[in-house]
Scaffold this motif. Structure first.
Motif, mmCIF file in Angstrom:
data_model
loop_
_atom_site.group_PDB
_atom_site.id
_atom_site.type_symbol
_atom_site.label_atom_id
_atom_site.label_comp_id
_atom_site.label_asym_id
_atom_site.label_seq_id
_atom_site.Cartn_x
_atom_site.Cartn_y
_atom_site.Cartn_z
ATOM 1 N N LEU A 155 0.827 -1.187 -0.045
ATOM 2 C CA LEU A 155 0.040 0.124 0.014
ATOM 3 C C LEU A 155 0.961 1.143 0.127
ATOM 4 O O LEU A 155 0.645 2.248 -0.573
ATOM 5 N N THR A 185 -9.416 1.823 2.267
ATOM 6 C CA THR A 185 -8.894 0.458 2.306
ATOM 7 C C THR A 185 -9.512 -0.391 2.814
ATOM 8 O O THR A 185 -10.222 -0.202 3.988
ATOM 9 N N SER A 195 -8.015 -1.308 -2.238
ATOM 10 C CA SER A 195 -8.037 0.379 -2.178
ATOM 11 C C SER A 195 -8.996 0.974 -3.260
ATOM 12 O O SER A 195 -8.633 0.466 -4.409
#
Length: 246
Positions: free
Chosen positions: A203, A219, A241
């Motif tokens: 991420l 997310t 996400s």
């Protein structure tokens, strides 16, 4: 079922059957009789991921790594046009065939034991809005255009050079449009050379690449379940996400 070229690991009859079951199978067809806690929550992954888009109607949607097409068809509920793209000829052929009629396939139970099943589109989807094409997510055709919604589930960590797709995403998503990326972060050398893996959490890597053009909205983890045989299942958690194009 189809003439299948063996140019990549997703062209086998076995994987085609597994993914048809993964995308279109019912709970009764997928789960064992004594289902452990949590397995049922991992069903319908291809439906759940695209539901994170906003509920408004949209003009164009793109489903990258569409596999056998369930998310593409689900996106047709709110998109006027949807293009599904996958690297596997077999997956694209199956997704396209479903536009016209239910598709017979076989579920492997064990050894030489198979059960005949049939994949069919769910009610409420509009196949006339959906088309499929074989393509490489790292080298998409130049005239693809731009989209209100782009969906790419369980794709990034299967690309040899995932940053090539990340670099293309700003031109694919219209200003104000939405992007969904889902990845189990299972970086494997057989798909992606280690030098092309993120150098930290996936991420964080995505944010570094996408932040100039996208705002991260949310997310969450989305589990998924792939049935290989009556006694063997893959349970995996994908990190989803949601982004908005600046």
């Amino acid at each position: 079922m189809f003439d299948i070229p063996m140019s990549n690991p997703y062209e086998s009859d076995k994987l085609l059957s597994e993914y048809l079951l993964f995308h279109y199978g019912t709970a009764e067809e997928i789960l064992p009789e004594d289902t452990p806690a949590g397995m049922a929550d991992a069903l319908d992954f291809a439906v759940r991921t695209q539901r994170h888009f906003s509920a408004d109607e949209a003009s164009r949607g793109l489903d990258l790594g569409c596999a056998v097409g369930r998310s593409s068809y689900e996106m047709s509920r709110s998109c006027g046009e949807v293009i599904g793209i996958d690297f596997s000829h077999a997956f694209v052929d199956a997704a396209t065939a479903l536009r016209d009629a239910p598709l017979p396939y076989r579920r492997l139970d064990e050894g030489h034991g198979w059960t005949p099943l049939e994949a069919r589109l769910p009610d409420g989807t509009d196949p006339s809005r959906v088309c499929f094409e074989q393509g490489d997510a790292m080298n998409l055709r130049d005239d693809l255009g731009d989209f209100d919604r782009v969906h790419a589930a369980n794709l990034l960590c299967r690309l040899p050079e995932p940053e090539r797709l990340l670099d293309r995403l700003p031109s694919l998503v219209r200003p104000g449009g939405e992007l969904i990326l889902a990845t189990p972060c299972t970086w494997l050398g057989e798909f992606t050379p280690p030098e092309n893996w993120p150098d930290g959490p996936t991420l964080d890597w995505l944010q570094r690449h996408l932040d100039p053009s996208f705002e991260l909205l949310s997310t969450r983890d989305e589990p998924f379940l792939i049935r290989e045989t009556a006694r063997k299942f893959q349970w995996t958690s994908s990190q989803l996400s949601l982004w908005r194009r600046r």
